[in-house]
Design an enzyme around this catalytic site. Structure first.
Site, mmCIF file in Angstrom:
data_model
loop_
_atom_site.group_PDB
_atom_site.id
_atom_site.type_symbol
_atom_site.label_atom_id
_atom_site.label_comp_id
_atom_site.label_asym_id
_atom_site.label_seq_id
_atom_site.Cartn_x
_atom_site.Cartn_y
_atom_site.Cartn_z
ATOM 1 N N ASN A 37 40.626 17.040 -3.940
ATOM 2 C CA ASN A 37 41.350 17.270 -5.187
ATOM 3 C C ASN A 37 42.067 18.611 -5.100
ATOM 4 O OD1 ASN A 37 42.147 16.828 -7.902
ATOM 5 N ND2 ASN A 37 40.466 18.094 -8.641
ATOM 6 N N HIS A 62 43.199 21.739 -7.688
ATOM 7 C CA HIS A 62 42.987 22.291 -9.024
ATOM 8 C C HIS A 62 43.975 23.438 -9.228
ATOM 9 C CE1 HIS A 62 40.766 23.044 -12.685
ATOM 10 N NE2 HIS A 62 40.833 24.338 -12.403
ATOM 11 N N GLU A 83 51.318 24.066 -5.005
ATOM 12 C CA GLU A 83 50.805 22.711 -4.770
ATOM 13 C C GLU A 83 51.702 21.963 -3.793
ATOM 14 O OE1 GLU A 83 48.781 22.067 -9.186
ATOM 15 O OE2 GLU A 83 50.584 20.948 -8.661
ATOM 16 N N THR A 96 54.485 13.741 -9.474
ATOM 17 C CA THR A 96 55.290 14.622 -8.624
ATOM 18 C C THR A 96 54.533 15.014 -7.357
ATOM 19 O OG1 THR A 96 54.608 16.573 -9.895
ATOM 20 C CG2 THR A 96 56.698 15.508 -10.526
ATOM 21 N N ARG A 119 39.186 0.938 -16.942
ATOM 22 C CA ARG A 119 38.051 1.869 -16.993
ATOM 23 C C ARG A 119 36.789 1.184 -16.457
ATOM 24 N NH1 ARG A 119 36.186 6.438 -18.647
ATOM 25 N NH2 ARG A 119 34.306 6.718 -19.887
#
Length: 186
Positions: A102, A104, A174, A13, A58
């Site tokens: 980033n 948070h 956000e 989203t 990974r």
């Protein structure tokens, strides 16, 4: 035109919100989305908006070189983490110093660190009886949630709020702020 890459691990989203925000920009372009999970919603969300997405293993992520090649292919100048659940490898950190951001879902330094993500954060905020929560947009370094803070916004937490209600308030922050902060960095 400055190209950004979004790293995402989930439904996407925030990635979709950021992509929509820059869709008609003359200065910023969401060039590519990279994910560590093939079976998440971010791929469908950004692909329908014309942004290619790729999945890496990974091993590729830890090695870093395959990721750096993909970022170079798309001439990426900033990496944006949007619900990305892996710690960034040293190889990528060194290649993009001060160029990885980033978001948070709390007001760092509170409720940060390993294991503090998503609903875990909101549950901890409610359990502690906090009166506010919010978002922190920060640079990434080698430690979880310890990079320099770029921006914070807060929202009230009422005594009657559930973790889901806090999550909804934080998500609204956000969506409202992350694209603007990204734009200001470029």
């Amino acid at each position: 035109m400055k190209n950004i890459a979004i790293f995402a691990s989930g439904s996407g989203t925030n990635a979709e919100n950021i992509t929509r925000y820059f869709a008609n920009s003359e200065n910023v372009n969401v060039a590519v989305v990279l994910s560590n999970n093939r079976n998440v919603g971010v791929h469908g969300r950004v692909n329908k908006l014309g942004v290619p997405s790729f999945v890496f293993s990974r091993e590729e992520f830890i090695a870093g070189v395959p990721i750096l090649k993909k970022l170079a292919e798309y001439d990426v100048c900033l990496i944006v983490l949007a619900g990305f659940m892996n710690k960034i490898s040293d190889v990528i950190l060194q290649a993009f110093p001060g160029k990885i951001v980033n978001i948070h879902p709390a007001l760092l330094p509170k409720y940060g660190g390993k294991g503090m993500y998503g609903m875990h954060v909101h549950e901890a905020v409610v359990k502690a009886g906090e009166r506010e929560s919010g978002i922190t947009i920060h640079y990434i370094n080698e430690h979880y949630d310890e990079g320099a803070i770029i921006f914070q916004a807060s929202c009230p937490v009422l005594p009657s709020d559930t973790p889901d209600e806090v999550a909804a308030k934080v998500h609204a922050l956000e969506y409202a702020h992350y694209p603007h902060v990204i734009e200001s960095l470029l």
